[in-house]
Design an enzyme around this catalytic site. Structure first.
Site, short mmCIF file in Angstrom:
data_model
loop_
_atom_site.label_atom_id
_atom_site.label_comp_id
_atom_site.label_asym_id
_atom_site.label_seq_id
_atom_site.Cartn_x
_atom_site.Cartn_y
_atom_site.Cartn_z
CE LYS A 19 45.54 68.78 77.63
NZ LYS A 19 45.62 69.71 78.77
CG ASN A 20 49.38 69.90 78.93
OD1 ASN A 20 48.29 70.33 78.57
ND2 ASN A 20 49.52 69.02 79.91
NE ARG A 69 44.41 75.10 87.03
CZ ARG A 69 44.43 75.94 88.06
NH1 ARG A 69 43.34 76.17 88.74
NH2 ARG A 69 45.56 76.53 88.41
CB CYS A 103 39.60 71.90 88.11
SG CYS A 103 41.15 71.08 88.33
NE ARG A 127 45.21 72.03 88.16
CZ ARG A 127 45.06 71.74 86.88
NH1 ARG A 127 43.90 71.31 86.43
NH2 ARG A 127 46.07 71.87 86.04
CE LYS A 137 53.09 71.82 95.29
NZ LYS A 137 51.82 71.79 95.98
CB VAL A 138 58.33 71.63 90.72
CG1 VAL A 138 58.36 71.58 89.19
CG2 VAL A 138 59.73 71.41 91.27
CB SER A 139 54.17 75.55 89.71
OG SER A 139 53.17 76.03 88.83
CB VAL A 140 53.74 72.85 84.63
CG1 VAL A 140 53.62 73.10 83.13
CG2 VAL A 140 54.41 71.50 84.90
CG ASP A 187 49.05 65.28 83.03
OD1 ASP A 187 48.32 65.51 84.00
OD2 ASP A 187 49.58 66.18 82.35
CB ILE A 246 51.30 66.27 91.12
CG1 ILE A 246 52.59 65.53 90.76
CG2 ILE A 246 51.28 67.68 90.51
CD1 ILE A 246 53.88 66.22 91.07
NE ARG A 293 39.54 70.17 78.99
CZ ARG A 293 40.18 69.94 80.14
NH1 ARG A 293 39.62 69.22 81.08
NH2 ARG A 293 41.39 70.43 80.34
#
Ligand code: EPU
Length: 430
Positions: A22-23, A102, A126, A131, A171-174, A316, A338, A408
């Protein structure tokens, strides 16, 4: 609203197919906005989030065609999407759409890069935390975007186009890494992203962008060097297998006991999570077609773990691990680093008899001898599936309400699990 009913205590055996991630599918679909040519994505999972994003992209002018059934010998290949954004007809992503999911906020970077302007609703909070999107905006500003917030919308402009730059994330953010990566692919000149997220889904998008004509170095590392292409071409790309779905079913087999092959799974994507499972006493082996998970008779050992960006233990999978540890022979300690509020499953697991103490970002889970089925409520995607795992272990019947969260992100969950012997069914409402 549909519900899922599980009668626990059945061991699992056989095999089940892992879907496309999905991601990765979501940002790959969004990458179609970067070119006027056709982007073909194979192995797209059939999920509510994918369908929501398809609606949003169509609103921007993307033509989307989905291949019909194929006489494909591979049982685990998902759908094939052909996405063509010949003309972007609308650069606004409205609140009604972005608030549903999101990741749809991620259209900001590509729209801005392609059209020089974009107006995207702020995604808002959320269930798992506040977030924010400050890092997305910081990255796009570094590439030359002028950004203001107006009436709940991010309004971004780059009248002379975006220019490559050095972006060093604090900061690490996908999501922010995806945003800058996609925007940089169309910007003029070189962009260097430092402290980039290393999640395999970022690598999958980067590889697709490379096929579309963007030169790139450092894929899979925390420093990405991107040569803006000015113009991107169409491409054909296969979505990588879903590591979170893989991990979830691995935890489910560990919970229920038994022996199941996860077909299409890629073991190397889950080193940390599999190491944790092995520590708990589960057997994991790579097979010709995927990964085999087995736990036969042995008790589960407790573990101590904290969530971290990839390659650390994924947030996750935190809820799924916690569900499993409710039956361990001892006390486990799970720290969530996280998201500040990703413990919605704790009170629901307690309904089944779990013994979990929460203090700040840390959950202390004392293994109990037995869980007992109850009515529980799904709160977010991963929390919901942790209740499925707990239900598989519990004595008697567990009913999970509000399962739209599961839809989802998990394709045909009941079929996949019942195909391996679980007593699970969907109760369709009304
Ligand atoms: N953050 C900021 N500012 C930003 C962006 C993020 O402070 O501008 C913070 C977040 O609040 C969080 C941390 O940085 O504390 C990491 O967030 P990240 O941006 O990495 O998360 P995301 O991109 O919003 C993606 C996945 C999530 C997954 C996280 C972490 C997708 C569509 N979503 O979210 O997946 O939990 O990365 O790995 O890829 C899920 O699939 O259930 C899910 C929630």
């Amino acid at each position: 609203m549909d519900r899922i009913s599980i009668v626990g205590g059945k061991q699992l055996s056989g095999s089940l197919a892992i879907s496309g991630a999905k991601n990765a599918a979501l940002p790959l679909m969004i990458a179609s906005l970067l070119t006027s040519e056709r982007l073909t994505l194979k192995n797209v999972p059939n999920l509510a989030d994918v369908n929501t994003l398809a609606r949003i992209l169509r609103n921007h002018g993307v033509d989307l065609a989905v291949d019909g059934k194929r006489a494909d010998p591979s049982p685990y290949l998902g759908e094939t999407f052909h996405l063509t954004a010949r003309d972007i007809v609308d650069t606004t992503a409205p609140y009604e759409m972005v608030s549903r999911m999101r990741a749809s906020f991620w259209v900001l970077g590509p729209l801005l890069a392609r059209c020089g302007v974009a107006r995207v609703s702020m995604p808002g909070g959320c269930a798992i935390g506040t977030r924010p999107v400050d890092l997305h905006l910081m990255g796009l500003k570094a590439l030359g975007a002028e950004i203001e917030i107006d009436g709940g919308y991010v309004v971004a402009k780059a009248t002379k186009g975006l220019k490559g730059a050095r972006v060093s994330f604090p900061k690490v953010s996908v999501g922010a890494t995806h945003a800058v990566l996609m925007a940089a692919a169309l910007a003029k000149g070189e962009t260097v992203i430092e402290n980039a997220a290393r999640e395999p889904e970022i690598g999958d998008v980067a590889e697709c962008l490379a096929k579309m004509g963007c030169k790139m170095e450092g894929i899979g590392t925390s420093t990405l060097r991107i040569q803006g292409a000015g113009r991107l071409e169409g491409a054909v790309h296969t979505v990588l297998p879903d590591r979170i779905e893989t991990g979830t079913y691995a935890f489910a087999v560990a919970a229920a006991g038994g022996d199941v092959e996860l077909r299409g799974a890629r073991k190397s994507l889950l080193d940390t999570a599999f190491a944790a499972l092995e520590q708990a006493g589960v057997t994991i082996a790579e097979t010709e077609h995927g990964v085999r998970i087995a736990r036969n008779g042995r008790g589960l050992q407790p573990i101590a773990i904290e969530t971290q960006p990839y390659p650390g233990f994924p947030t996750d999978l935190q809820a799924q691990l916690m569900a499993l540890m409710t039956r361990a022979e001892g006390t486990s300690v799970i720290r969530e680093t996280i998201f500040e509020n990703r413990f919605m499953h704790v009170q629901e697991l307690a309904r089944l008899g779990a013994d979990i103490q929460l203090q700040g970002d840390t959950a202390t889970v004392r293994g109990v001898k037995q869980l007992r089925g109850a009515q529980v409520m799904a709160t977010d995607l991963r929390a919901s599936v942790s209740l499925v795992i707990a239900g598989l272990m519990a004595e008697g019947k567990t009913t999970i309400n509000r399962v739209y969260h599961l839809d989802r992100g998990f394709e045909r969950l009941e079929q996949k699990l019942s195909g391996c012997g679980a007593d699970i069914e969907r109760l369709v409402s009304g």
